[in-house]
Design a protein around this motif. Structure first.
Motif, short mmCIF file in Angstrom:
data_model
loop_
_atom_site.label_atom_id
_atom_site.label_comp_id
_atom_site.label_asym_id
_atom_site.label_seq_id
_atom_site.Cartn_x
_atom_site.Cartn_y
_atom_site.Cartn_z
N PRO A 101 0.76 -1.29 -0.05
CA PRO A 101 0.02 -0.07 0.04
C PRO A 101 0.88 1.25 0.02
N GLY A 102 1.51 1.68 -1.03
CA GLY A 102 2.68 2.62 -1.03
C GLY A 102 3.85 2.15 -1.81
N VAL A 103 4.72 3.32 -1.94
CA VAL A 103 6.08 2.87 -2.45
C VAL A 103 7.06 2.87 -1.37
N PHE A 104 7.95 1.90 -1.00
CA PHE A 104 8.83 1.73 0.06
C PHE A 104 10.27 1.46 -0.39
N TYR A 105 11.27 1.68 0.21
CA TYR A 105 12.70 1.74 0.06
C TYR A 105 13.38 1.18 0.93
N ALA A 106 14.28 0.05 0.75
CA ALA A 106 15.17 -0.26 1.62
C ALA A 106 16.26 0.69 1.89
N LYS A 107 16.50 1.06 3.01
CA LYS A 107 17.62 2.10 3.19
C LYS A 107 19.03 1.45 3.30
N ASN A 108 19.86 2.48 3.24
CA ASN A 108 21.36 2.34 3.34
C ASN A 108 21.75 1.73 4.63
N ILE A 109 22.24 0.51 4.77
CA ILE A 109 22.50 0.25 6.29
C ILE A 109 24.07 0.02 6.54
N THR A 110 24.98 0.54 5.55
CA THR A 110 26.18 0.87 5.65
C THR A 110 26.45 1.65 6.67
N HIS A 159 5.35 -16.55 3.24
CA HIS A 159 4.46 -17.76 3.13
C HIS A 159 3.08 -17.48 3.47
N THR A 160 2.63 -16.49 3.60
CA THR A 160 1.23 -16.21 3.88
C THR A 160 0.55 -15.31 3.13
N GLN A 161 -0.68 -15.28 2.57
CA GLN A 161 -1.33 -14.29 2.07
C GLN A 161 -1.63 -13.03 2.65
N VAL A 162 -1.84 -11.76 2.09
CA VAL A 162 -1.94 -10.57 2.83
C VAL A 162 -3.27 -10.18 2.57
N ASN A 163 -3.62 -9.25 3.31
CA ASN A 163 -5.05 -8.21 3.06
C ASN A 163 -4.70 -6.95 2.28
N GLU A 164 -5.46 -6.16 2.27
CA GLU A 164 -5.49 -4.94 1.28
C GLU A 164 -4.51 -4.03 1.95
N GLN A 165 -4.13 -4.30 3.22
CA GLN A 165 -3.14 -3.22 3.80
C GLN A 165 -1.67 -3.74 3.85
N GLY A 166 -1.56 -4.87 3.18
CA GLY A 166 -0.42 -5.48 3.13
C GLY A 166 0.07 -6.34 4.29
N MET A 167 -0.87 -6.65 5.11
CA MET A 167 -0.60 -7.25 6.38
C MET A 167 -1.07 -8.82 6.33
N VAL A 168 -0.10 -9.84 6.80
CA VAL A 168 -0.42 -11.15 6.76
C VAL A 168 -1.96 -11.45 7.31
N ILE A 169 -2.59 -12.60 6.80
CA ILE A 169 -3.85 -13.03 7.34
C ILE A 169 -3.63 -14.15 8.15
N PRO A 170 -3.54 -14.01 9.50
CA PRO A 170 -3.22 -15.15 10.54
C PRO A 170 -3.75 -16.39 10.31
N GLU A 171 -5.02 -16.60 9.99
CA GLU A 171 -5.55 -17.75 9.68
C GLU A 171 -5.36 -18.63 8.48
#
Length: 327
Positions: free
Chosen positions: A96-105, A214-226
């Motif tokens: 739900p958006g555009v996300f970037y991995a940060k520089n961790i050096t 390894h789990t499907q996600v909802n519209e908010q990009g969060m895993v569906i526990p069941e």
């Protein structure tokens, strides 16, 4: 009619005021986590070595925080890019958006204290108080043994410094507001003794964040526990091809219920065999986002423990089509 209009206007004004109060409250109170602790980690060779193992083969921090070469099978990190960040995750991948991995050096984290690094890794709150979208699975890292997190910090401090310009991440509304409420203080636990194979495997599965892919996600990009570990989460490649994660519950028809520990181990270790050559993959051909070549470096006893834990999960029947080529 005039009176009715006044009542409506009053009600509308009251709602707007309440929304403004709620917005200000959200901005001022959240993210609600403890301040970064005063922490000074001793960067010993042993810590760096253990941290390198975790960051490259278990938590696979280097998976997202490096440039992956998807012209090769499973997209191994491109040499010379370790930790520089820049990996993009957007709507095409179900986020739900555009996300970037940060520089961790050391270049990217030079303004972080050890305590601030520990807090951002385990709670998702940056040193300037911003809440991160849980693309980095901080909710799982917050359950790890602090000593393991310290080791990872020691390792990333030892990386070669790389300069890189990383865009700011932007979440879609209303996720941009919701994510402020997501961070919470971690609940660290001591790493179980490897002799307790199931408990140790559960610890490693949490550290590796296996449930996320390894789990499907909802519209908010969060895993569906069941649907935990039943696979079927879709990931898109730039050419329009789609790969879906496997069902790793012990279902005998659609999962790994018929696998032996040896088969599970070989599935990973084949990529660390000295005779294995990383295959070139053309656009439209089968590929995987699973960083097999990174997980292949996991210790045998760790992989065996992971398998033992996965076999204790409730079987879920979910047939997955692993790959769909672009039309």
């Amino acid at each position: 009619m005039n009176k009715l209009f006044k009542v409506f206007a009053w009600l509308l004004g009251a709602v707007i005021i309440l929304l403004l109060i709620a917005f200000v409250y959200l901005q001022m109170i959240f993210p609600d986590v403890s301040p970064a602790e005063e922490l000074s980690i001793e960067y010993t060779a042993e810590r760096v070595e253990r941290g390198a193992y975790l960051a490259n083969h278990v938590t696979v921090c280097m998976d997202c925080h490096s440039a992956r070469d998807f012209s090769l099978f499973s997209g191994p990190p491109t040499p010379g890019t370790l930790g520089r960040g820049g990996d993009r995750f957007d709507h095409s991948m179900g986020f739900p958006g555009v996300f970037y991995a940060k520089n961790i050096t050391p270049t990217g984290i030079s303004d972080y204290t050890d305590g601030e690094l520990y807090r951002v890794i385990t709670t998702g709150v940056t040193n300037d108080g911003r809440a991160m979208f849980p693309l980095m699975p901080y909710m799982y890292y917050g359950k790890m043994d602090p000593e393991d997190i310290y080791d990872i910090i020691a390792y990333i401090r030892s990386l070669d410094p790389i300069s890189s310009e990383i865009p700011d991440s932007e979440a879609d509304f209303p996720v941009s507001l919701i994510l402020k409420t997501m961070p919470k203080d971690g609940e660290p636990q001591k790493r179980p003794d490897p002799s307790d194979q199931v408990a140790y495997g559960a610890y490693l599965v949490n550290a590796a964040g296996c449930i996320e892919c390894h789990t499907q996600v909802n519209e908010q990009g969060m895993v569906i526990p069941e649907k935990a570990f039943a696979g079927g989460r879709d990931f898109m490649f730039p050419d329009g091809s789609k790969v879906s994660s496997s069902n790793i519950t012990p279902d005998t028809e659609t999962g790994i219920g018929n696998w032996t520990s040896e088969q599970f181990l070989q599935r990973f270790k084949q990529y660390s065999d000295s005779s294995y050559l990383v295959n070139k993959v053309a656009p439209g051909e089968f590929n995987s986002i699973m960083p097999w070549t990174m997980y292949a470096g996991m210790k045998t006893k760790d992989l065996e423990a992971i398998f033992s834990y996965l076999q204790t999960l409730s079987p879920q029947k979910n047939e997955v089509i692993r790959f769909t080529a672009a039309n």
